[in-house]
Design a protein around this motif. Structure first.
Motif, short mmCIF file in Angstrom:
data_model
loop_
_atom_site.label_atom_id
_atom_site.label_comp_id
_atom_site.label_asym_id
_atom_site.label_seq_id
_atom_site.Cartn_x
_atom_site.Cartn_y
_atom_site.Cartn_z
N ASP B 94 -3.00 -1.10 -3.28
CA ASP B 94 -3.48 -0.37 -4.47
C ASP B 94 -2.38 0.46 -5.11
O ASP B 94 -2.35 0.62 -6.33
CB ASP B 94 -4.64 0.56 -4.08
CG ASP B 94 -5.89 -0.20 -3.68
OD1 ASP B 94 -5.95 -1.42 -3.93
OD2 ASP B 94 -6.80 0.43 -3.11
N TYR B 95 -1.51 1.01 -4.29
CA TYR B 95 -0.48 1.92 -4.83
C TYR B 95 0.92 1.29 -4.84
O TYR B 95 1.91 2.00 -4.98
CB TYR B 95 -0.51 3.25 -4.06
CG TYR B 95 -1.77 4.00 -4.43
CD1 TYR B 95 -1.79 4.84 -5.54
CD2 TYR B 95 -2.94 3.79 -3.72
CE1 TYR B 95 -2.96 5.46 -5.92
CE2 TYR B 95 -4.12 4.42 -4.10
CZ TYR B 95 -4.12 5.25 -5.21
OH TYR B 95 -5.28 5.85 -5.60
N ASN B 142 6.04 5.14 -3.62
CA ASN B 142 4.70 4.58 -3.59
C ASN B 142 4.16 4.44 -2.16
O ASN B 142 2.95 4.33 -1.97
CB ASN B 142 4.68 3.22 -4.29
CG ASN B 142 4.74 3.38 -5.80
OD1 ASN B 142 4.44 4.45 -6.33
ND2 ASN B 142 5.13 2.32 -6.50
N LYS B 145 2.57 7.77 -1.61
CA LYS B 145 1.30 7.82 -2.34
C LYS B 145 0.22 7.00 -1.63
O LYS B 145 -0.94 7.42 -1.56
CB LYS B 145 1.48 7.29 -3.76
CG LYS B 145 2.10 8.32 -4.70
CD LYS B 145 2.38 7.75 -6.08
CE LYS B 145 1.14 7.25 -6.78
NZ LYS B 145 1.45 6.83 -8.16
N ALA B 146 0.61 5.85 -1.11
CA ALA B 146 -0.37 5.00 -0.42
C ALA B 146 -0.94 5.72 0.80
O ALA B 146 -2.15 5.68 1.05
CB ALA B 146 0.28 3.68 -0.01
N ALA B 149 -3.27 8.38 -0.31
CA ALA B 149 -4.54 7.80 -0.76
C ALA B 149 -5.38 7.34 0.43
O ALA B 149 -6.60 7.56 0.46
CB ALA B 149 -4.26 6.62 -1.71
N PRO B 157 -3.11 7.49 -10.18
CA PRO B 157 -3.12 6.02 -10.12
C PRO B 157 -1.75 5.44 -10.46
O PRO B 157 -0.93 6.12 -11.09
CB PRO B 157 -4.16 5.62 -11.17
CG PRO B 157 -4.93 6.84 -11.48
CD PRO B 157 -4.04 8.01 -11.18
N VAL B 158 -1.53 4.20 -10.06
CA VAL B 158 -0.24 3.56 -10.37
C VAL B 158 -0.06 3.47 -11.87
O VAL B 158 -1.02 3.34 -12.63
CB VAL B 158 -0.12 2.13 -9.79
CG1 VAL B 158 0.05 2.20 -8.30
CG2 VAL B 158 -1.29 1.28 -10.18
#
Lengths: 813, 161
Positions: B94-95, B142, B145-146, B149, B157-158
């Motif tokens: 997702d990220y 990222n 971030k992942a 999340a 969001p990306v």
């Protein structure tokens, strides 16, 4: 087309599922029935005469199948070089033979001498240790300027000297540039080193050779960015295997960054040995082996001079570079310091006169070739450092000095051959200053001061040239290859599509982005589109992925092929709807007749193409599959403004990157998520080069940085969250998607921003330092702060020159 | 040769190894679980990270014979029972926490272990925990971030930063 999967959206990457679940198929995951294992015996000295190789003891060891030496390769070619440079005097470059296994001499630490093939990897390793090469040490040459002395030891005895070529560009401008510099109101001079890098994709190189006796076909599975190029080079120049009997497969590839472009001896070896032994042969590089056999990058020593008039307008630029080739010419090595570097020396600036001189030099080090950016980071680093230095000398704002000299009208013909089609450098500079919160810098600097830290802000503004082309021009420049790209769009009867592309994804996500483009063009779900790449048996002859060329060149080829498909499909639709072809429109997967309510679905047309019962057979052939080869008219020119903010510990010299912002103009963007990821990764590598990474040799040519214990890769704790933006868009004018390429920008624009930031921090802190050579390790920064100059640091062959400001001495602490 | 038995991804396995055989080689070459990768030879990169009795371990730094009787999980054993990606695997997709995918299995194994120990780590804690896993593609942005999340923390969001 709903905007959930077409151009400009960020669907999740389809390739991720296999990578996240452990079902990716990298080359080392391929194990063929009956495979044997190859282990290379490599030179542990930089230069020596190879008087013999005693393989007797090794040959008797358990599991050993055969030991290969140079003698086995008589009748084969050497590893070829794909680019020929012509020197200023009109002579072509000196081009030594690069044997598969060392013949008579070893020329760098890691030079392969022999190969043991055994039943198991452990047996091959054990036996390799028992192979005894008889090497008589010769004096090694690792310093480029010393290598050019008349009495220097020669890397290749058969050459006249260690000079590969002496290239001048643009030679006709030479005298005018000299004159302009002589007459200038101000001249800023800087000598600098672009430190030697090792690309270090996380997947080490692997080659698996296979031979099918029944069909006389050889197959090579390899970690390559361009399987067709490997097939051509290895088949035609090394092993003499016709292309129709040779298949090269590059499956999932775990990063490339340039170093997997080139054809390597290990690939030829495994292909050759598999045929000799009639069984598959596998070689997997260890990381230590990768450090001494993967082509290295950068390694330039440069003197640059910038002339300005009394109003601070740039009037001329002159550079003098020594570029390290290493011991042999890797595939594209000669092109990197020349056409990929000299043509970028105008940068973003309207400097009317530019002259670039490059001397390429052989040394007893690993061959040097393209690494992320390849020539363009070297150009950008020089320019963006000298502009900052000039601003400091003149007491003007470095941002204002850049803006004053920015090119603002396009197309712009540079004095270094290339013509920029589009760009808006003020826009990217504005955007950068905004996202970096440049206005708030002074307040943050004050906070740092309270903590006893020196804070600095550094700018760089780069131009890049991607998708090198057109082929007829690069041919004139010495390329022994074309630089087009290919694609076949195969529409299946039920309407799904397979795209066979000559581009190769090794992390870039083509399977997702290329499918987005096709989905948008036809108006079908991206799930209906499959992207096939990395196999010469499945894709048309393509040139692969490097130089940020995939979407600009490969994507364009795919668009052209898809346009041919759509044109044919419209003919079929016109027939089915009994309408005129000119009235047919394709939207959202439906063909319609303009001004009527007639329509026919994409799938009905594709079915008709393969079941042509109601079909204009007298006009067109059945089937729906088209191939296009796209040869670009020009390079593309991404550009951008990068800003780095650092804190320097005034007691230790430790640099911390506390902020990094990048505002890029990549033209149109297919998948913003992927583009941002590419920039993040490029920034990490560029910041790595600026602060930590350094390939170091000692004076005897021993590679000092030959593992992750010694070569400092950026780690998660070293980097900040990045601020990136690509909202400044000036589309490319000469390709169908208006795209420019984004793969290398981060690594090109970031090193000078980091160095400028550190120097800004020091100078703001009252420590007058002009320049520190990369990497800006605490030792170097601390030494510079103590007024000791920039001469400390790890040994590095490129840097050992008395007359460079970065003249770090080999062997001195 | 030494005969060993262990539990891998919930299934009993056995094999014969030399005394010098590394766990990662047993996993890749004997068990043919090729999701676990080898990126270096000095225990620096973390691409070979697996869970050994619940702890993240670089499988290039352990001998296979030492692991007789152990409970091992590799990337192939991380999906949910229904075959869907685990929350950590899903967050990486997702990220956009991966590009070439080579370091990814090790990253996912290391990150998953972090959340078992520290369910809502800060950015600094995530970066500190992943210091032993090198990624050459993503610049870690990222990946961090992942992991945030996956731990249920709010993340931009990306492509919207």
């Amino acid at each position: 087309m709903p905007k959930d999967g077409g151009i400009g959206t960020s669907p999740k990457r389809r390739e991720d599922v296999r990578f996240l679940s452990g079902t990716g198929r990298y080359t080392d995951d391929i194990n063929l029935h009956g495979q044997a294992y190859a282990v290379f015996v490599r030179s542990d000295v930089a230069h020596g005469r190879l008087n013999g190789i005693d393989t007797e003891a090794a040959a008797d060891m358990p599991g050993v199948i055969r030991i290969f030496t140079a003698r086995d390769f008589e009748g084969c070619g050497g590893v070829p070089c794909g680019w020929q440079i012509t020197s200023r005097d009109g002579n072509v470059m000196q081009e030594p033979k690069h044997p598969i296994l060392a013949e008579g001499k070893v020329r760098h630490v890691g030079d392969p001498i022999a190969v043991v093939v055994a039943e198991t990897l452990a047996q091959a390793r054990d036996a390799a240790e028992a192979v005894m090469p008889d090497i008589e040490d010769l004096p090694a040459i690792v310093d480029m300027k010393a290598a050019l002395a008349d009495d220097a030891p020669k890397v290749h005895d058969e050459l006249s000297s260690n000079l590969c070529y002496d290239w001048g560009f643009v030679e006709e401008n030479r005298e005018a540039v000299d004159r302009a510099i002589k007459e200038a109101a101000h001249v800023t001079t800087l000598e600098l080193v672009n430190n030697r890098m090792i690309a270090n994709p996380m997947e080490p190189r692997v080659a698996v050779g296979d031979y099918a006796a029944h069909s006389d076909e050889s197959t090579l599975y390899t970690t390559s960015q361009n399987p067709h190029v490997i097939r051509l080079l290895m088949g035609a120049f090394v092993l003499n295997i016709p292309e129709h009997k040779l298949r090269v497969v590059a499956p999932d590839v775990g990063g490339g960054f340039g170093t997997k472009i080139f054809h390597y001896a290990e690939e030829a070896f495994c292909t050759f040995a598999a045929k000799q032994l009639r069984r598959p042969v596998k070689w997997t590089s260890t990381r230590s082996e990768a450090f001494m056999s993967d082509a290295h990058g950068r390694d330039h020593v440069t003197k640059i001079e910038l002339a300005l008039d009394e109003d601070n307008n740039f009037t001329a630029l002159r550079t003098d570079t020594h570029a390290n080739m290493g011991a042999y010419l890797s595939t594209f090595a000669p092109s990197v310091p020349t056409w990929l570097h000299g043509t970028l020396m105008a940068g973003n600036y309207k400097t009317p006169l530019v002259y670039v001189n490059v001397k390429a030099v052989f040394t007893n080090t690993v061959p040097v070739d393209a690494y992320r950016g390849a020539g363009r980071p070297e150009a950008t680093y020089q320019l963006e450092r000298i502009v900052d230095k000039a601003a400091r000398e003149l007491g003007v704002d470095p941002i204002a000095l850049r803006r004053q000299n920015f090119i603002t009208e396009f197309p712009y013909q540079t004095p270094v051959a290339v013509q920029y089609d589009t760009g808006d450098y003020h826009a990217t500079m504005d955007k950068l200053l905004d996202i970096a919160d440049h206005a708030g810098f002074e307040a943050r600097a004050e906070e740092s001061r309270k903590k006893g830290k020196l804070r600095g802000f550094g700018i760089s503004h780069y131009i890049e040239a991607c998708g090198i082309a057109p082929s007829n021009l690069v041919g004139q420049l010495g390329a022994r290859a074309g630089l087009y790209e290919s694609a076949t769009v195969r529409v299946n009867a039920t309407g799904s599509i397979s795209v066979m592309t000559g581009s190769h994804s090794h992390g870039q996500g083509h399977e997702t982005t290329f499918a987005q483009v096709i989905a948008e063009m036809i108006g079908i779900d991206a799930d209906q589109v499959d992207i096939v790449h990395g196999d010469t048996a499945r894709t048309p002859m393509g040139m692969g992925t490097y130089g940020s060329r995939s979407i600009a060149v490969g994507g364009s080829a795919m668009v052209r092929a898809a346009e041919k498909v759509i044109n044919k499909a419209k003919k079929i639709a016109a027939h089915l709807m009994e309408a005129s072809e000119g009235d047919i429109e394709l939207k959202d997967g439906q063909f319609t007749v303009a001004g009527t309510d007639k329509s026919v679905a994409w799938g009905d047309v594709t079915l008709a193409a393969y079941v042509p019962h109601n079909y204009p057979l007298e006009e067109i052939e059945p089937g729906l599959e088209e191939t296009a080869f796209y040869d670009p008219a020009n390079f593309t020119y991404p550009s951008g403004g990068y800003g780095c903010e650092v804190e320097v510990d005034s007691e230790t010299g430790l640099v911390e990157v506390v902020g990094f912002a990048a505002a890029d103009d990549f033209g149109n963007v297919i998948n913003p998520m992927i583009v941002e990821g590419q920039v993040h990764g490029g920034l990490a590598q560029g910041i790595g080069q600026a602060l930590w990474e350094n390939c170091a040799y000692d004076a005897d040519g021993q590679l000092l940085s030959a593992s992750y214990m010694d070569y400092a890769m950026p780690r998660s704790t070293d980097l900040p969250m990045f601020k990136v933006d690509h909202s400044c868009v000036t589309p490319c004018t000469h390709n169908p998607l208006g795209v420019k390429g984004c793969g290398e920008a981060g690594a090109i624009g970031s090193p000078p921003a980091v160095v400028n930031a550190v120097l800004d921090a020091l100078n703001r802190g009252g420590i007058a330092v002009d320049h520190i050579d990369m990497p800006l390790s605490p030792a170097r920064v601390w030494a510079a702060m103590q007024g000791a100059g920039a001469n400390l640091g790890a040994a590095q062959p490129a840097a050992r020159s008395e007359d460079t400001a970065g003249g770090r001495s080999v062997g001195t602490p | 040769m030494i005969k060993i038995e262990m539990t891998v991804n919930g299934r009993p396995v056995s094999g014969e190894v030399e005394g010098r055989t590394l766990l990662v080689d047993f996993i890749r070459q004997t068990l043919l679980l090729t999701g676990t990768h080898v990126g270096c030879d000095t225990t620096q990169c973390g691409a070979c990270t697996i869970h050994l009795d619940g702890e993240p371990v670089k499988s290039c730094s352990v001998l296979a014979a030492e692991c007789a009787g152990a409970r091992i999980t590799t990337i192939e054993g991380m999906a949910n029972a229904d075959g869907s990606l685990s929350s950590m695997q899903q967050a990486f997709q997702d990220y956009h926490g991966l590009q070439c995918g080579f370091c990814t299995p090790g990253m996912v194994m290391a990150a998953t272990a972090l959340l078992e120990e520290n369910p809502t780590p800060s950015e600094a804690e995530i970066r500190h925990h992943l210091e032993g896993n090198i990624c050459r593609c993503t610049g870690y942005h990222n990946i961090v971030k992942a992991v945030q999340a996956a731990s249920g923390q709010d993340v931009t969001p990306v492509a919207a930063e």
